[in-house]
Write an enzyme that holds these catalytic residues in place. Sequence first.
Site, mmCIF file in Angstrom:
data_model
loop_
_atom_site.group_PDB
_atom_site.id
_atom_site.type_symbol
_atom_site.label_atom_id
_atom_site.label_comp_id
_atom_site.label_asym_id
_atom_site.label_seq_id
_atom_site.Cartn_x
_atom_site.Cartn_y
_atom_site.Cartn_z
ATOM 1 N N ASN A 45 0.865 -1.162 0.000
ATOM 2 C CA ASN A 45 0.000 0.000 0.000
ATOM 3 C C ASN A 45 0.911 1.224 0.000
ATOM 4 O OD1 ASN A 45 -1.785 2.059 0.505
ATOM 5 N ND2 ASN A 45 -2.800 1.071 2.222
ATOM 6 N N ARG A 49 -2.463 -1.921 -3.634
ATOM 7 C CA ARG A 49 -3.645 -1.095 -3.481
ATOM 8 C C ARG A 49 -3.488 0.102 -4.417
ATOM 9 N NH1 ARG A 49 -4.916 3.396 0.861
ATOM 10 N NH2 ARG A 49 -7.103 3.714 0.384
ATOM 11 N N HIS A 61 -12.480 3.279 -0.354
ATOM 12 C CA HIS A 61 -12.491 2.257 0.712
ATOM 13 C C HIS A 61 -13.197 0.989 0.224
ATOM 14 C CE1 HIS A 61 -12.479 5.683 3.934
ATOM 15 N NE2 HIS A 61 -11.240 5.239 3.756
ATOM 16 N N GLU A 95 -8.303 -4.931 4.965
ATOM 17 C CA GLU A 95 -8.117 -4.582 3.558
ATOM 18 C C GLU A 95 -6.971 -5.366 2.931
ATOM 19 O OE1 GLU A 95 -8.513 -0.473 5.166
ATOM 20 O OE2 GLU A 95 -9.074 0.006 3.107
ATOM 21 N N ARG A 128 -11.083 15.901 7.173
ATOM 22 C CA ARG A 128 -11.866 16.335 6.010
ATOM 23 C C ARG A 128 -13.279 16.718 6.422
ATOM 24 N NH1 ARG A 128 -10.570 11.009 3.150
ATOM 25 N NH2 ARG A 128 -8.331 11.194 2.798
#
Length: 382
Positions: free
Chosen positions: A10, A75, A164, A368, A225
């Site tokens: 990743n 990823r 996601h 993940e 965010r």
Amino acid sequence: MSATRVLVLNSGSSSVKYQLLEMTDHSRLASGLVERIGEEGGVADHTAALRQVAAELEDRGLGLDSPELAAVGHRVVHGGTSFTEPTLVTDAVLAEIERLVPLAPLHNPANITGIKVARDLRPDLPQVAVFDTAFHATIPEAAARYAIDTATADRYGIRRYGFHGTSHAYVSRAAAALLGRAPAEVNVIVLHLGNGASASAVRGGVCVDTSMGMTPLEGLVMGTRSGDIDPAVVFHLARVAGMDVDAIDTLLNKGSGLLGLSGDNDMREIGRRMAEGDERARLAFDVYVHRLRRYVGAFTAVLGRVDAVVFTAGVGENSAAVRAAALSGLEGLGIEVDPVRNAVRGSAARLISAESSRVSVAVVPTDEELEIARDTYALARG
Ligand code: ADP
């Protein structure tokens, strides 16, 4: 000896995370993180970072030259409308991921470098790209389209892609398993609440709506965010506050959310401050859970029938306070959290709904890396 191991990479903008998994039993043979890439005290660039990953694995006798390594899974954040499934990397695939850089200028370049360096280190090995957007490719046009001029939207790739995806895919399936049902039989709302946060509506294993949009900025309140905001705020900041586009981008992506509201982006710290009566922390928490409740309501309407609401990622897996507050007052929707079950800590998938709750409420730890490894292994084995 057959190759049954998968290395998952990743590669983020300033870090590379890796895990080496043994696919016969899903055990983790190694994992690690190279941070501060290109920063003071860190390695120079992604090439150096990947070489460090290779060296760390080598030191543990798990080097990239091992014949047991079946493939490398990467990823990749943005697959646009081009990639709706995990994809074996070829030159053409790499070129297409590069073409998508304008949609994810911070993420795709790092992902691309990761793929290139890994390919240089083991050119004979299958490299698989697993896209954060792919699980959301099934979202119908009515939910994916923004209500703007279609020619402009199509020309510039402006639509809701969602992110996601590997987490939403993994968790929605695991939730069905927890309910003892096939994924095709259940409708679930997944709330992935980490540093970034997103909700998805999954009908019978197929994603039909999600809270993130063209970029990961839309939707839920996150660590830094803003999530949903009137786009005219941007015009106002430009015209009235005299901010330029980059400054506004930084404000909304890095200086907003929990951080902007309270000064802290970590839900643990917010909890601590709330316990001391801190009002800004309380406000941040309230805005965060109000937004969540709104999306649960909206996605309940989208799905028509909901079998489970599922919490995952750092906040979702660990904060009983967020789970309880986000779903409070939803008895009318058949959603009731059991306070005792909710308070139990644990690392396993578990139900936290009351016996009388029509909708199951669950906590399902996300994974993940395992999802990427499975996708990668399946493709590599053909
Ligand atoms: P990422 O999006 O970086 O993968 P994670 O899913 O690991 O993030 O979530 C990180 C966030 O989870 C932290 O910023 C923190 O707010 C939250 N978190 C972790 N542990 C707890 C906890 N015990 N209680 C509340 N929040 C927690």
